[in-house]
Every structure is written in structure tokens, then in C-alpha cells.
Design an enzyme around this catalytic site. Sequence first.
Site, PDB file in Angstrom:
ATOM      1  N   HIS A  54       0.853  -1.193   0.000  1.00 45.69           N
ATOM      2  CA  HIS A  54       0.000   0.000   0.000  1.00 45.69           C
ATOM      3  C   HIS A  54       0.881   1.231   0.000  1.00 45.69           C
ATOM      4  O   HIS A  54       1.884   1.288   0.705  1.00 45.69           O
ATOM      5  CB  HIS A  54      -0.926   0.040   1.213  1.00 45.69           C
ATOM      6  CG  HIS A  54      -1.777   1.278   1.217  1.00 45.69           C
ATOM      7  ND1 HIS A  54      -2.933   1.374   0.478  1.00 45.69           N
ATOM      8  CD2 HIS A  54      -1.609   2.485   1.812  1.00 45.69           C
ATOM      9  CE1 HIS A  54      -3.457   2.579   0.645  1.00 45.69           C
ATOM     10  NE2 HIS A  54      -2.676   3.278   1.443  1.00 45.69           N
ATOM     11  N   ASP A 133     -15.921   1.717   6.829  1.00 40.94           N
ATOM     12  CA  ASP A 133     -14.871   2.700   6.545  1.00 40.94           C
ATOM     13  C   ASP A 133     -15.353   3.714   5.518  1.00 40.94           C
ATOM     14  O   ASP A 133     -15.070   4.899   5.625  1.00 40.94           O
ATOM     15  CB  ASP A 133     -13.601   2.019   6.036  1.00 40.94           C
ATOM     16  CG  ASP A 133     -12.583   3.047   5.564  1.00 40.94           C
ATOM     17  OD1 ASP A 133     -12.141   3.845   6.408  1.00 40.94           O
ATOM     18  OD2 ASP A 133     -12.256   3.083   4.361  1.00 40.94           O
ATOM     19  N   ARG A 140     -15.698  11.912   7.768  1.00 41.75           N
ATOM     20  CA  ARG A 140     -14.426  12.587   8.055  1.00 41.75           C
ATOM     21  C   ARG A 140     -14.204  13.714   7.055  1.00 41.75           C
ATOM     22  O   ARG A 140     -13.715  14.791   7.418  1.00 41.75           O
ATOM     23  CB  ARG A 140     -13.270  11.586   7.967  1.00 41.75           C
ATOM     24  CG  ARG A 140     -13.166  10.680   9.182  1.00 41.75           C
ATOM     25  CD  ARG A 140     -12.221   9.511   8.918  1.00 41.75           C
ATOM     26  NE  ARG A 140     -10.853   9.928   8.664  1.00 41.75           N
ATOM     27  CZ  ARG A 140      -9.941   9.171   8.052  1.00 41.75           C
ATOM     28  NH1 ARG A 140     -10.254   7.957   7.628  1.00 41.75           N
ATOM     29  NH2 ARG A 140      -8.725   9.621   7.865  1.00 41.75           N
ATOM     30  N   SER A 155      -8.525   3.063   8.386  1.00 47.10           N
ATOM     31  CA  SER A 155      -9.106   3.091   7.040  1.00 47.10           C
ATOM     32  C   SER A 155      -8.287   2.238   6.068  1.00 47.10           C
ATOM     33  O   SER A 155      -8.815   1.411   5.333  1.00 47.10           O
ATOM     34  CB  SER A 155      -9.172   4.546   6.556  1.00 47.10           C
ATOM     35  OG  SER A 155      -9.700   4.613   5.266  1.00 47.10           O
ATOM     36  N   LYS A 159      -8.998  -2.411   5.106  1.00 49.53           N
ATOM     37  CA  LYS A 159      -9.175  -2.936   3.754  1.00 49.53           C
ATOM     38  C   LYS A 159      -8.046  -3.878   3.353  1.00 49.53           C
ATOM     39  O   LYS A 159      -8.280  -4.918   2.744  1.00 49.53           O
ATOM     40  CB  LYS A 159      -9.313  -1.773   2.773  1.00 49.53           C
ATOM     41  CG  LYS A 159     -10.653  -1.042   2.968  1.00 49.53           C
ATOM     42  CD  LYS A 159     -10.793   0.185   2.109  1.00 49.53           C
ATOM     43  CE  LYS A 159      -9.931   1.305   2.655  1.00 49.53           C
ATOM     44  NZ  LYS A 159     -10.156   2.599   1.989  1.00 49.53           N
TER      45      LYS A 159
END
Lengths: 410, 410
Positions: A54, A133, A140, A155, A159
Site C-alpha cells: 500500500h 470505513d 471525516r 481506514s 481494507k
Amino acid sequence: MEGEVKEYQVAALLMAIYFQGLDPAETRTVTRIMMESGERWTWSDEGGPLGDKHSTGGVGDKVSLILAPLCAACGVRVPMVSGRGLGHTAGTLDKLETIPGLRTDLEKDDYDRLLREVGFAMGGQTESFAPLDRETYALRDVTGTIESIPLITASIMSKKLAEGLEGLVLDVKWGDGAFLRERERARELARSMIEVGESFGVPTEALLTDMESPLGRTVGHALELKEAVEVLKGRDPEPRLLEVTTALAERLLVLTGAAPDEKEAGRAVREALQGGTAFDKLVAMVRAQGGDPAPIEDPDLLARAPCRLEIRAPQDAVLAGLPARRVGRLLVELGGGRRTKGEEIDRAVGLVFPRAVGDRLAAGEPWAVVHARDRTGAEKARGVLESIVAWSNEPVPPRPAVTERLSRMQ
Amino acid sequence: MEGEVKEYQVAALLMAIYFQGLDPAETRTVTRIMMESGERWTWSDEGGPLGDKHSTGGVGDKVSLILAPLCAACGVRVPMVSGRGLGHTAGTLDKLETIPGLRTDLEKDDYDRLLREVGFAMGGQTESFAPLDRETYALRDVTGTIESIPLITASIMSKKLAEGLEGLVLDVKWGDGAFLRERERARELARSMIEVGESFGVPTEALLTDMESPLGRTVGHALELKEAVEVLKGRDPEPRLLEVTTALAERLLVLTGAAPDEKEAGRAVREALQGGTAFDKLVAMVRAQGGDPAPIEDPDLLARAPCRLEIRAPQDAVLAGLPARRVGRLLVELGGGRRTKGEEIDRAVGLVFPRAVGDRLAAGEPWAVVHARDRTGAEKARGVLESIVAWSNEPVPPRPAVTERLSRMQ
């Protein structure tokens, strides 16, 4: 998810977390609740270990496009789920969809087949992961609580952990074009994500990488895809892009156990790039996801913007700085990015920077090429670029691309 | 007020203020916006200056019932708007309504007439003051953001400033039974309210007063009204109750200009109490607000609880402590308080403490009398009181009632 807790109470909670933070156990709990609100994948035992990467996002960041086939070529199964671009950073998915016919709306069945047949798959954010989320993120967004380390952690990790991985590497960027500009904040986020990943039994590491200037030589969808393909073909890769990509790939190989140690991982990565097996994986994936492999074999077939404009150095000087965020916004202004969700983008436009920060240029030498829809857009982009570029008469040391490696032990 | 700003955004803002605070200018702005959301009163030029008092609330706090007629007798017009009791503190309005027939749902016209004819009036919170505060308070209640100095300041001062005053004294309590238990927090609130009051051109002062143990000798609606009436008649007032009441009255007289200095104010207050003019003002108000003055003239006519139980000292000892909050909750348990808004209350029940903290008692001497609906309730109350009272063999110095005076200059 059932509307039992009122939006105003969630909003107040988010703001409290924004200012007060969460401790590691609380962050883990929020991550778990978000992850458990949706689907969680499990995989067949056959095949290599499961890994993914990520990135917190940057300008010119085409690392995923190289890393996924590269790791697959080295024996890691990569069920990569990517997002779309928004604001000044372009999305992996949008870059990939430059390839005609390629499908990214993959279901779990598609991933099963692709991991079995190709070894990796690249799809879009599935609706079935962590729906809580999504709801929370929307709130948010409208309450000014996006930039909270524990909420970002939950968040992202809810995932990624739902993918059912055996190893995860995180590319946490800092500097002008990064989501978190300050290195210390990026380090904090990296530590928080590692803590959560490891607490769920997923070996997790992070690299802090520099995002002061764009990564690699290109910014724009088709241009970045082309650059990624050329790296996979082993053709003159931009050193910083290669450094970030191979460092992440090597760590993922070690973390997942696909390589016994860093040295072996390095060797495997080099061989996959030089021997063409990483590139072959990309071609196989494109074919298996319904895409036309021709523009991968010959990237000149990719969409090209009608107007090109070279920008030349005004005098002999060292390229001293090229602020990434402004470059990212320039892509949006050229039509190659989204200001709001769902907006159409022009995948052909973009920017090429043949020379890197630290390079000495002769007067008149091109340091940027604008790929625009028309002359007006190109001239506007030139104005912006000339106003943001920094020149120096003194040597400028190149900035290292990978500035730090973080693992649980630290 | 128009629903344009979503509740979740207001909730997030409230939580941000809760943690980050507001500076004086911001607090003033929030107060002004709340005040301007509703009606603002103006007054005829005839008559004395306009003044009022606000208390942050305590157990046994019957100061308003004495102070309003007392200041009216000294030439200050007092358009007092009071609240109802909730939780462990009883409300002035509820105590007043012990008087049969007395109306507290006063409109501005009623206040005009009462200030002209009597010099003061005591009514309930009008819906027309600061409706934005009402909405905001409801949201603070459900988002855990009640205890915020700037938000409390704006809530109190928006309503007090809407009364159109020329002087305001604040009784900010601290200690066990106070809303803000810590003295430093009470001081902070006092300073914040003074700053806002003065910034709107209203001379404002605050006294910090001790709320470790109940104020005066009684807790309960009819009992407290009776105690207030006896103070106004000059009959053996409990010293701490008299100290708080006269200190507030004297400062209000000076602040509004009704007395030239503290010395003259002190003399005027003493004369009004001893000469009976303060008591006469109360009788006149009760009559003018439609109430029966008989139970004011003879407080034994007020509602009385059927069951009384004396609690006696177990041995020779000094009464060392009587925690106010628990005593306040005990009143609720006896049926004399509200757990939720709008609940019916029994105005006859309550507690009498004939002796004060610091007094030495002989074994068997009564230190508390429970006024209850029945024997079971009385016995339960005895159990609570005996478990919370503290005794000492050593002398216990009495605590001063007024611990600090704050004005703008400090």
C-alpha cells in the site's frame, strides 16, 4: 451501519479522535470493527504466499504497476486492490485502464482465477470491503477529520487486512507531494500501521520514501504506464523509481517468505526484471483481465496527447527542485485528474521530466515536456512549471528515495 | 437555526471547541451569535438600574430567592429569569412554585409591569431567548461536550445579556456539589464570563463560592423557600448562606451604581433585611405574580412531608464533612428532584441540617432531619446520610463561603 448511532455522535467521536488520538489497542479495535463490517477474503493453499503493497500516494507514483507483476514473477501471489485518483495524486486503477478493454471491476472469483492462472490481479476498490470505513470516511471528509493517524491507519489497514495477506509492505511518503508532508508524521503513521498489521498476524513493514519531487520521469496516466512498462523491460529505469520499487519488492519477498533473505530477494528481483519474467506477468495479467496487450508490447500505441511542448533550461544550471504537489495539481489542470469523484479524466495528457533534481543542464536543454490537449493548455503549464522550478549554480546533492525502513522491532 | 449547517458538522465543531477551546474574541462571537438568535429586552428609563445574578448551581442554593427581593428593596430592578432543577441541583423556579397560584410563565409585558410595580420579577426561562443556545445545548448533551468553558460561557451569557442589564454578578461554585468541582476550572469560567459580559458593556463580577457541603440548613423545595423567607425576615440566618447572599447583593448594588461604594451597599443590604423592606418586596412580588402570600407570611403553611426522621450523632464529635453532591442526589431519591426533564417533583420532601460543618455535637444530638413521603424512604435516606457524613475528634475549621472575588481588573 444500522443507523443506530447517530451521525452527529460519530462526527463528535471523530473530532475527539482527531484531537486526542487513540492508543494502539484502540486503533486495532477500530480497524477490526471496520474490517469485520465487510467481506474478508481467504485463499486456496496452492501457490505462493500472499502479499500486497500500500502506498499513501504521491505524484508520479507508478510503483504498483511494476511491483505487482515483479513480485508475482518472484512467486508471491498479489491480490492487489487499488483506488482511483483524487486531487493531486493519480490512481493506479486509472493508469491501468489506459489499456483498451482491460477490466478492473473484479469479483473475488476473478481474483481466484487470476491468482491461479497469472499469480496476481489488479482490481478496483470492491464495495464489499469495510463498508463502515466508506461511511466513516465520508463523514471525516465533511468534518475536517481526515488527517488523523489512527483513523488513517484504520481506514487503510481494515481494507488491506480484509485481503487475507501473509505479508504487507507500506510505502509511506513524506515531503511536498505527500499526503503527510512532515517526515515525523509519516513515521508515526508507518509505526501505527505496522503495529496494527502485526497485531493481526500479518508481517508488515514500511519504507518512508521521499515525495518532494515527482517519482520517476513521468506524471500522467498513459505516460506513467509507459514508464512502468519500460522499467519492467529493464530499459533505462529512473534510479529513484527503481530504488523505491525494488526495495519494496525485496522486503515483500522476505516478509512473505518467498525469498529466504534480502540478498536472495535482491537477486530474484533483478533476474525478474532483466530476464523479462516480470514483464511477461504484466502481459499475462492484461490478457487475463480482458485487455489488449499490444500497447504493453509497444507503448507507443498508448493514447498520446495531440500537443507537445518542450521547456528548456534558461541557462547552464543545476535542477534544484520541482515541488511535487504543484506538479500533481498541474496534471489536474491539464485535464488528467479529478477535482471531484467520478469526473472524467484525459489519460493522454501529462508531463515528462527527462532530467532529475541534482542534474546539471546546459542552456536550452529540455528539462520538461508538456503533453497537452492544445497549445493554450501547454503554454499555461509552461508558465506554471517555469514559476515553480528551482535552479542553482551550486551542485545539489540528489535526495535519497528511500529514507528509512521501519519494522516492528524498531 | 435554518438547518443549513448539518448537525454532524455542529457536533464536530463542538467537540473541536471542547478540546481546543476558544480565545476571548471567539467566545464573545459565539455568545453574540447565540444572543442575536433570539429576543433582546430593553427597559423603560424610569426606575433604578437593572441588575441580575447567575449561579452555576449548587445544593441548598436558595440565594436567588433572597437576593432578588433584597436588591429590589435597595433600588435595583431585577428581571430575574431562572431555570428548573435537573439532576442533583434543585431550581429556583421549582422552589418558588411551592407557593400556590404563583405564575412563573412571564412574558416581557409581565416583566415590564412587575418591574414598575414591584421592582423585580422571577420568571422561567423564556423560549424567546437565544434559541440557538437551546439547540446547541441539546447537541452538547448527546455528544459529551457540556463541560467546555467557552461553550458554558456562551450559553449562560447569551441569555443573561439578552435581559438588557446594567450590572451582573456571578456566583461560580466549586467543590463537591458544584458543576465544576475544581477551583481552578471555576476561576477559569468566572474569568471567561466576566470578559464576555464586560465586552458587551455590562459591568460583571464573580464570586467563587464553596460548594463542598450544602449551602444553608435546608435542601428541598418547600424547606429552602422557608429558609429563604426566614433570612428575609432576619431570623437567625445560617452564616454561610448570609455571607454569600449579602456579598453578591452588595457587589450588584455597587456594579449597577445603586450604591456609591461597598460600605454604603453593606449598610443598605443590612437595613433592607433588618427593616423588613426586602421581605415586603417578596410578598409584593408573590401577590403581583398571582400567588397566595399567606405561606410567605407564615411558612408553616407550606407543603410539609408526612414523615420526619431525626438522625442523631453517634458520639461526641465534630461534624467534619457532608458531601454536597450526594446530598443533592438524595433529594432526588426522596422524590424531590428530576432525573429527566419534565418529571414531576415532590416539593415537600427534603433534608434539614440544623448544625454546620465545624460544629461540635454531643452524642444523641440531631444533626439531620429527613422529610420523606414515608418511613421506608426516610430510613433509606438515613442509611445514605450516615454513610457519607464525616466526624472528627479534632476541631475542624469552618470553610469560608466566599473564597475569591473576581472582576475585570484581576
